[in-house]
Design an enzyme around this catalytic site. Structure first.
Site, mmCIF file in Angstrom:
data_model
loop_
_atom_site.group_PDB
_atom_site.id
_atom_site.type_symbol
_atom_site.label_atom_id
_atom_site.label_comp_id
_atom_site.label_asym_id
_atom_site.label_seq_id
_atom_site.Cartn_x
_atom_site.Cartn_y
_atom_site.Cartn_z
ATOM 1 N N ASN A 304 0.858 -1.187 0.000
ATOM 2 C CA ASN A 304 0.000 0.000 0.000
ATOM 3 C C ASN A 304 0.898 1.242 0.000
ATOM 4 O OD1 ASN A 304 -2.266 1.569 0.036
ATOM 5 N ND2 ASN A 304 -3.059 0.805 1.975
ATOM 6 N N HIS A 335 -6.720 2.559 11.406
ATOM 7 C CA HIS A 335 -7.487 1.417 10.913
ATOM 8 C C HIS A 335 -8.688 1.076 11.792
ATOM 9 C CE1 HIS A 335 -4.045 0.585 8.220
ATOM 10 N NE2 HIS A 335 -4.891 -0.150 7.534
#
Length: 432
Positions: A304, A335
Site C-alpha cells: 500500500n 485502521h
C-alpha cells in the site's frame, strides 16, 4: 479495511469508469473550463457517495465541509493541528460505532457503513496531506479568514478546489493518495485520452485484474475445501495460514489495480507529466517487489505504497523517540483499533526493527555468493510467513480468531525474529 469488505467496492468502482472516461474526454475540449472540471469531479463524488453509502454519505460530507472551513479560516501554522485533531476524532467516533455494533450488540454492521469507514480513512489521508502542504508552504490557501462582508459566491469560488479535491470521485472509494498540487496540475492540464498508450495501459491493467481474479478463484476453492485454523493440526497450520493470507493479498492487489485504473481513466494516473518540485505518482501495488523481497522492511515500504509514504510523512518524520513504533501505533488507530489490528501492527513494528538488525548483521559477515543465495532464499520464505502471520492477525475479527493464530505453530516465525532482535540489540552500536 477487512478484505471481505472490498468486494462491493468493485461494483461501484467499475460503475465510475464511464464517468471517468467522460471527464477525460471533456478535458480535451477547450470549452470545458477549470471551474467546470472542479464541479464535474465534485458532482461525481456526491453521486458515487450516495450510490455506495446511502444515508451514511453524510458522515463523509460533514468532515469534508469542516475541513474546508478550517483551511479557509486558520493560519498556515494552525491549520494542520486543528484539521488533524478534528478528522481523526470524527473517524474514531465512527469506528467506535462499528465496535459498538460488532462487539456489544453482536450484530453485523451494514455493508454501506463499512464502505463509509473506508472512504473516511481515505478522506483523512487527503485532509492531512493538504493541511501538511499548507503548513509547509507547498500550497497557499485561498483565504486567511472568512470575512462576513465578502460575497458568498467568492467564498464558494475559493472553497471549490478544496471540496473537489476532498470528494473527487476517482479517489473517493479507493486509489493511491494524490497530492493537492498534482490534483491541481491534472485539472489545469490537457487530457491524456488521445495518446494510444493510454488505451494500452488500461488494457494491461484489465488483464492484470483478470489474472488476479482467476488466481483468486482457484485459491478460494483451495481455502474453502481445506481445514481452517480451528481444525488444523501442527505443521498443517502453516499451510493454512499461508494460503489464507495469499487470498487476502490477491484481493488487495486486484482492488489496488482497479483503483489505479480508475484514476488512470480520469487522467490522474502516472501518464500525466510531472512538474518540477511536484510529488510523483505512487502506485499502491508493486506486486513483483512484494512477492520477491526477502526483507520485511522493504515489504512494509511497498505494501500500500502511497499510504506508507503518507504515514512516513505524517508521523515517522516528525517523531524523535520511537518513530517506528509510533507510526505503527497510529496506523492501528487509523485502521480502527480492533484487537487484531493492535496486536498485528505492534508485531509488524517489532519485525521491521528486527529486520534491520538481522540483515545488517548478515550483510556484514556473508561474503560468498552461494551462502548469500541460500540466506536470501530462507529469508524470503521467512519473510512471507511472517507477513502472512501479521496479515491474519490484522484481519482477525474476534479475539477467538486471534487466539487461534497465536496458539498455533505459526507463532514460531515471529518468535524467531524476536529472539534475534533481543540477541542483536546489544550489538547495534557496532553495526552503525
Amino acid at each position: 479495511m477487512d478484505w471481505l469488505q472490498l468486494h462491493p467496492l468493485y461494483l461501484y468502482q467499475g460503475a465510475a469508469f464511464p464517468l471517468a472516461l467522460l471527464f477525460n474526454y471533456l478535458c480535451s475540449m477547450d470549452s470545458f473550463s477549470t471551474h467546470a472540471r472542479y464541479l464535474f469531479l465534485l458532482a461525481g463524488g456526491h453521486l458515487l457517495a450516495l450510490a455506495a453509502m446511502g444515508s451514511y454519505a453524510v458522515l463523509v460530507f460533514i468532515p469534508a465541509l469542516c475541513a474546508v472551513v478550517l483551511i479557509l479560516s486558520l493560519s498556515p501554522q494552525e491549520v494542520h493541528r486543528h484539521t488533524f485533531f478534528f478528522q481523526m476524532s470524527w473517524q474514531t467516533l465512527c469506528h467506535l460505532g462499528l465496535h459498538y455494533t460488532e462487539y456489544y450488540l453482536q450484530e453485523p454492521p451494514s455493508m454501506r457503513f463499512y464502505i463509509t469507514l473506508s472512504s473516511l480513512m481515505l478522506l483523512t489521508q487527503r485532509v492531512t496531506s493538504l493541511s501538511l502542504d499548507i503548513c509547509e508552504g507547498k500550497v497557499k490557501a485561498a483565504s486567511r479568514g472568512i470575512k462576513i462582508q465578502s460575497l458568498l459566491s467568492e467564498h464558494l469560488r475559493e472553497a471549490l478546489p478544496y471540496f473537489s479535491y476532498l470528494l473527487f470521485f476517482p479517489a473517493l472509494l479507493g486509489g493511491p493518495l494524490c497530492s493537492f498540487k498534482r490534483f491541481q496540475a491534472c485539472i489545469q492540464g490537457s487530457s491524456s485520452l488521445c495518446p494510444g498508450h493510454f488505451f494500452w495501459a488500461l488494457t494491461w491493467k484489465a488483464l492484470q485484474i483478470l489474472g488476479l481474479e482467476c488466481l483468486k478463484v482457484g485459491l478460494r476453492w483451495v481455502v474453502s475445501t481445506g481445514t481452517g485454523l480451528e481444525d488444523c493440526q501442527q505443521l498443517e497450520c502453516i499451510y493454512v495460514m499461508w494460503s489464507t493470507a495469499s487470498l487476502f493479498k490477491l484481493t488487495y492487489y486486484s482492488h489496488w489495480v482497479l483503483d489505479d485504473s480508475l484514476l488512470h481513466a480520469a487522467g490522474f494516473g502516472s501518464e500525466f507529466p510531472q512538474s518540477p518540485g511536484e510529488e510523483g505518482y505512487v502506485s499502491d501495488a508493486d506486486i513483483w517487489t512484494l512477492e520477491t523481497t526477502h526483507r520485511i522492511s522493504m515489504f512494509t515500504r511497498k505494501w500500500n505504497q502511497s499510504t506508507a509514504h503518507w504515514l512516513r510523512r505524517l508521523i515517522f518524520q516528525h517523531r524523535e523517540a520511537w518513530p517506528l513504533l509510533q507510526t505503527f501505533a497510529f496506523s492501528a488507530w487509523w485502521h480502527g483499533l480492533h484487537p487484531g489490528q493492535v496486536f498485528g501492527f505492534f508485531c509488524w513494528a517489532v519485525m521491521v526493527e528486527a529486520d534491520y538488525l538481522i540483515h545488517t548483521f548478515a550483510n556484514r559477515f556473508i561474503r560468498s555468493w552461494p551462502v548469500s543465495l541460500i540466506y536470501r532464499t530462507f529469508a524470503w520464505a521467512h519473510t512471507q510467513l511472517i507477513i502472512a502471520y501479521i496479515m491474519l492477525a490484522v484481519e482477525a475479527r474476534s479475539l477467538s480468531s486471534l487466539w487461534l493464530l497465536c496458539n498455533s505453530y505459526n507463532s514460531v516465525f515471529p518468535m524467531v525474529y524476536c529472539i534475534l532482535l533481543f540477541l542483536l540489540a546489544k550489538r547495534k552500536h557496532k553495526f552503525n
